[in-house]
Motif scaffolding. Structure first.
Motif, PDB file in Angstrom:
ATOM      1  N   CYS A 234       0.824  -1.214   0.000  1.00  0.00           N
ATOM      2  CA  CYS A 234       0.000   0.000   0.000  1.00  0.00           C
ATOM      3  C   CYS A 234       0.861   1.269   0.000  1.00  0.00           C
ATOM      4  CB  CYS A 234      -0.896  -0.023   1.236  1.00  0.00           C
ATOM      5  SG  CYS A 234      -1.862   1.468   1.447  1.00  0.00           S
ATOM      6  N   GLN A 271      -6.245   6.384   5.750  1.00  0.00           N
ATOM      7  CA  GLN A 271      -5.052   5.920   5.025  1.00  0.00           C
ATOM      8  C   GLN A 271      -3.958   6.987   4.966  1.00  0.00           C
ATOM      9  OE1 GLN A 271      -4.940   2.492   4.049  1.00  0.00           O
ATOM     10  NE2 GLN A 271      -6.565   2.922   5.516  1.00  0.00           N
ATOM     11  N   GLN A 288       2.043   2.403   7.717  1.00  0.00           N
ATOM     12  CA  GLN A 288       0.884   1.930   6.951  1.00  0.00           C
ATOM     13  C   GLN A 288       0.210   0.700   7.571  1.00  0.00           C
ATOM     14  OE1 GLN A 288      -0.052   4.076   4.633  1.00  0.00           O
ATOM     15  NE2 GLN A 288      -1.941   2.909   4.509  1.00  0.00           N
ATOM     16  N   SER A 292      -3.761   0.327   7.415  1.00  0.00           N
ATOM     17  CA  SER A 292      -4.446  -0.692   6.609  1.00  0.00           C
ATOM     18  C   SER A 292      -5.355  -1.522   7.495  1.00  0.00           C
ATOM     19  CB  SER A 292      -3.423  -1.621   5.942  1.00  0.00           C
ATOM     20  OG  SER A 292      -2.587  -0.880   5.093  1.00  0.00           O
ATOM     21  N   CYS A 322      -7.469   0.485  -6.876  1.00  0.00           N
ATOM     22  CA  CYS A 322      -6.229   0.532  -6.096  1.00  0.00           C
ATOM     23  C   CYS A 322      -5.035   0.455  -7.052  1.00  0.00           C
ATOM     24  CB  CYS A 322      -6.180  -0.631  -5.104  1.00  0.00           C
ATOM     25  SG  CYS A 322      -4.582  -0.739  -4.273  1.00  0.00           S
ATOM     26  N   VAL A 326      -4.251  -3.950  -4.292  1.00  0.00           N
ATOM     27  CA  VAL A 326      -4.696  -4.564  -3.033  1.00  0.00           C
ATOM     28  C   VAL A 326      -6.162  -4.947  -3.257  1.00  0.00           C
ATOM     29  CG1 VAL A 326      -5.229  -4.167  -0.603  1.00  0.00           C
ATOM     30  CG2 VAL A 326      -3.106  -3.250  -1.571  1.00  0.00           C
TER      31      VAL A 326
END
Ligand code: SF4
Ligand code: SF4
Length: 345
Positions: A234, A271, A288, A292, A322, A326
């Motif tokens: 991500c 995010q 992250q 997430s 995405c 993801v």
């Protein structure tokens, strides 16, 4: 309730007839960008068949940017002016059914419980929802994995099924009757009813994934290794939550312009690094991984515990958009596969 047929070549007349009773909000085509829900006006090209990617309808009910109040000062005087939207009868057309269901999630957040958001409430009051069932199910949808979709029908006022050269309008609430009073609509034939039923069955069986076999919201664990796996890929762009029809987070800021201050809110997402950044400089979600984890735990576990609904309706936008692929479906499949009980010996 009285279902009707709308021949597609009469769509414009239908919308004009609705426009005499309601403010009509629908996805409108934009150049090089997904269609956007707005109050339609002259020259707008409305897309009603649900065949293409569109911005979520929450953009209308909970705008990406909105002024909440204005404060003006004069010597010895301070005036505070709230900027509330008008409450007027509206109909929102052309939304995918999972997006309409996502509005139920937003209703829980903004209308129920301790705080009622007057801005959201003003737009939501007197707003009828008309979903569309496109001729082709979207490849990324997994709605039937997230809930019993039969329960979704009474949450909208009508569903328009795309039967090629016509729409089958299924009225699903008593107030939805007001949508089909126009004389240009026809009575459905038995072939039309069969076509509508076929599309509904396709929707119910489309995108059913292995994880839907259980109460997956009970299977997400805080310390699961999947969060580190997502965090490795991500890039924290926030597209998944900006485009999600049920994500509801926002930020509030004040902007000073001379003797006046404008308070506005704008979309925000868990995010982003600064979403949880405190004034002291401490950030409880410093990288992250916890961000997430928060997104998925919130949607699939906390919202279920808090409101009794899953905060994801399987619209597939995050799957399609995405930039690093993801895929929420894969994540849930993995989590649930690993948590299945050992077979009895
Ligand atoms: S989490 Fe993804 S699939 Fe679920 S409602 Fe949001 S954008 Fe759609
Ligand atoms: S869209 Fe993908 S890369 Fe962007 S924040 Fe969401 S999961 Fe991360």
């Amino acid at each position: 309730m009285a279902d009707k047929i709308l021949p597609k070549d009469k769509t414009e007349g239908f919308i004009q007839a609705l426009g005499r009773k309601f403010v009509v909000v629908a996805p409108v085509e934009r150049k090089d960008a997904p269609a956007e829900f707005k109050e339609i006006g002259a020259g707008d090209k409305v897309i009603l068949d649900g065949s293409q990617m569109m911005m979520p309808p929450k953009d209308y009910l909970l705008p990406r940017y909105e002024t909440l109040l204005k404060v003006s000062t004069r010597p010895g005087e301070v005036e505070v002016q709230p900027v509330l939207p008008d409450e007027k009868p509206r109909v929102m057309l052309g939304m995918w059914l999972p997006d309409a269901q996502a509005i139920q999630v937003l209703d829980k957040v903004f209308l129920e419980g301790k705080f009622r958001d007057p801005y959201y409430a003003a737009r939501r009051a007197n707003t009828m929802l008309v979903a569309v069932m496109p001729a082709q199910m979207r490849w990324s949808w997994f709605c039937a994995s997230t809930d019993d979709v039969e329960k979704w029908k009474p949450n909208v006022d009508a569903i328009m099924y795309d039967l090629g050269d016509r729409f089958y309008i299924e009225v699903t609430s008593p107030r939805g009757e007001a949508l089909v009073e126009w004389e240009g609509l026809a009575e459905p034939s038995s072939e039309d009813v069969a076509g509508k039923d076929r599309l509904w069955e396709q929707f119910k069986s489309h995108g059913v994934l292995p994880f839907s076999d259980g109460k997956f919201y009970e299977q997400l664990a805080w310390d699961h290794p999947i969060w580190a796996e997502i965090a490795q890929k991500c890039i924290g762009c926030g597209v998944c939550s900006y485009m999600c029809p049920s994500c509801s987070c926002f930020d509030i800021q004040d902007e000073v312009c001379g003797t006046c201050v404008e308070r506005y809110r704008c979309r925000d997402t868990c995010q982003f690094e600064d979403f949880t950044l405190m004034g002291s400089g401490h950030n409880p979600r410093p990288d992250q991984l916890p961000r997430s984890r928060q997104r998925l735990m919130h949607k699939f576990k906390y919202q279920h515990e808090q409101y009794g609904v899953v905060g994801c309706t399987g619209c597939g936008r995050c799957v399609e958009l995405c930039p690093v692929n993801v895929d929420i479906r894969e994540v849930l499949n993995k989590v649930c596969a690993e948590k299945e009980p050992e077979p009895a010996v």
